[in-house]
Design a protein around this motif. Structure first.
Motif, PDB file in Angstrom:
ATOM      1  N   UNK A  49       0.919  -1.346   0.038  1.00  0.00           N
ATOM      2  CA  UNK A  49       0.015   0.007   0.034  1.00  0.00           C
ATOM      3  C   UNK A  49       0.734   1.470   0.141  1.00  0.00           C
ATOM      4  N   UNK A  50       1.959   1.289   0.671  1.00  0.00           N
ATOM      5  CA  UNK A  50       2.746   2.420   0.709  1.00  0.00           C
ATOM      6  C   UNK A  50       3.555   2.821  -0.707  1.00  0.00           C
ATOM      7  N   UNK A  51       3.891   1.729  -1.159  1.00  0.00           N
ATOM      8  CA  UNK A  51       4.466   1.862  -2.502  1.00  0.00           C
ATOM      9  C   UNK A  51       3.282   2.180  -3.756  1.00  0.00           C
ATOM     10  N   UNK A  52       2.223   1.646  -3.507  1.00  0.00           N
ATOM     11  CA  UNK A  52       0.974   2.109  -4.346  1.00  0.00           C
ATOM     12  C   UNK A  52       0.708   3.612  -4.226  1.00  0.00           C
ATOM     13  N   UNK A  53       0.598   4.103  -2.904  1.00  0.00           N
ATOM     14  CA  UNK A  53       0.751   5.547  -2.462  1.00  0.00           C
ATOM     15  C   UNK A  53       1.734   6.252  -3.202  1.00  0.00           C
ATOM     16  N   UNK A  54       2.668   5.943  -2.866  1.00  0.00           N
ATOM     17  CA  UNK A  54       3.970   6.729  -3.278  1.00  0.00           C
ATOM     18  C   UNK A  54       4.192   6.824  -4.992  1.00  0.00           C
ATOM     19  N   UNK A  55       3.592   5.698  -5.635  1.00  0.00           N
ATOM     20  CA  UNK A  55       3.965   5.799  -7.053  1.00  0.00           C
ATOM     21  C   UNK A  55       2.643   6.830  -7.643  1.00  0.00           C
ATOM     22  N   UNK A  88      -1.688  16.145  -1.105  1.00  0.00           N
ATOM     23  CA  UNK A  88      -2.165  14.891  -1.136  1.00  0.00           C
ATOM     24  C   UNK A  88      -3.014  14.655  -2.375  1.00  0.00           C
ATOM     25  N   UNK A  89      -3.141  13.631  -2.840  1.00  0.00           N
ATOM     26  CA  UNK A  89      -4.143  13.173  -3.816  1.00  0.00           C
ATOM     27  C   UNK A  89      -4.992  12.350  -2.895  1.00  0.00           C
ATOM     28  N   UNK A  90      -6.296  12.194  -3.797  1.00  0.00           N
ATOM     29  CA  UNK A  90      -7.562  11.432  -3.312  1.00  0.00           C
ATOM     30  C   UNK A  90      -7.361  10.171  -3.693  1.00  0.00           C
ATOM     31  N   UNK A 162       6.053   2.482 -12.427  1.00  0.00           N
ATOM     32  CA  UNK A 162       6.649   3.262 -11.456  1.00  0.00           C
ATOM     33  C   UNK A 162       6.532   2.114 -10.352  1.00  0.00           C
ATOM     34  N   UNK A 163       5.435   1.374 -10.133  1.00  0.00           N
ATOM     35  CA  UNK A 163       5.113   0.604  -8.930  1.00  0.00           C
ATOM     36  C   UNK A 163       6.093  -0.658  -9.268  1.00  0.00           C
TER      37      UNK A 163
END
Length: 175
Positions: A49-55, A88-90, A162-163
């Protein structure tokens, strides 16, 4: 409350003729989802999830239009581009592990058809529906004023690249 020393600058860019038409349609029916464009992706494998958000955040930082809002000034409509990279994106995580497939589809459609507030928030939303620890559905929704399905698919491809680079040890099967 976060404090930032970075000064945010906003640039106003006139809309194209197609965007002006979509703005007018939005003004006539701001609660309509008629111009929402979306795609879903089934993901098999554990999502970090963290990598998903960061990507996704990296893409929003790379493409300022993903964080744009739309404003009427005098008699002209502008796309307002915020240069701040701290927006911050939604991104929304939704646990649907207790729901039947039909209920999951209904939740996805509800999210896809939620209208945008183009004047106050970006025309871009992302959801991750977790069916189990190894099964997910990603929903990406944009308003057509931002782009069309082809643009959305290009963005999605860029996201998965990216992910994959950031999460080498996780193998995802995407369909």
């Amino acid at each position: 409350m976060e404090c930032s020393t970075h000064q945010s600058e906003k640039f106003m860019q006139p809309l194209s003729s197609n965007q002006k038409t979509l703005w007018l349609a939005y003004q006539l029916a701001p609660k309509s989802s008629a111009y929402n464009v979306y795609t879903t992706t089934r993901i098999s494998g554990k999502v970090n999830f963290r990598v998903w958000q960061d990507s996704w955040q990296a893409l929003v930082e790379k493409h300022p239009t993903l964080r744009a809002t739309y404003q009427l000034k005098d008699t002209q409509v502008f796309q307002v581009l915020d240069t701040s990279l701290s927006i911050e994106i939604d991104l929304q995580y939704v646990d649907v592990s207790q729901f039947e497939e039909k209920e999951i589809q209904q939740k996805i459609l509800e999210a896809a058809n939620h209208p945008f507030d183009l004047e106050n928030s970006p025309a871009f939303r992302i959801y991750l529906f977790e069916q189990s620890s190894q099964e997910y559905i990603q929903l990406v929704v944009i308003h057509e004023i931002l782009g069309e399905l082809r643009s959305l698919l290009i963005l999605l491809s860029e996201f998965f690249n990216l992910y994959a680079k950031s999460s080498v040890k996780n193998c995802l099967l995407v369909s």
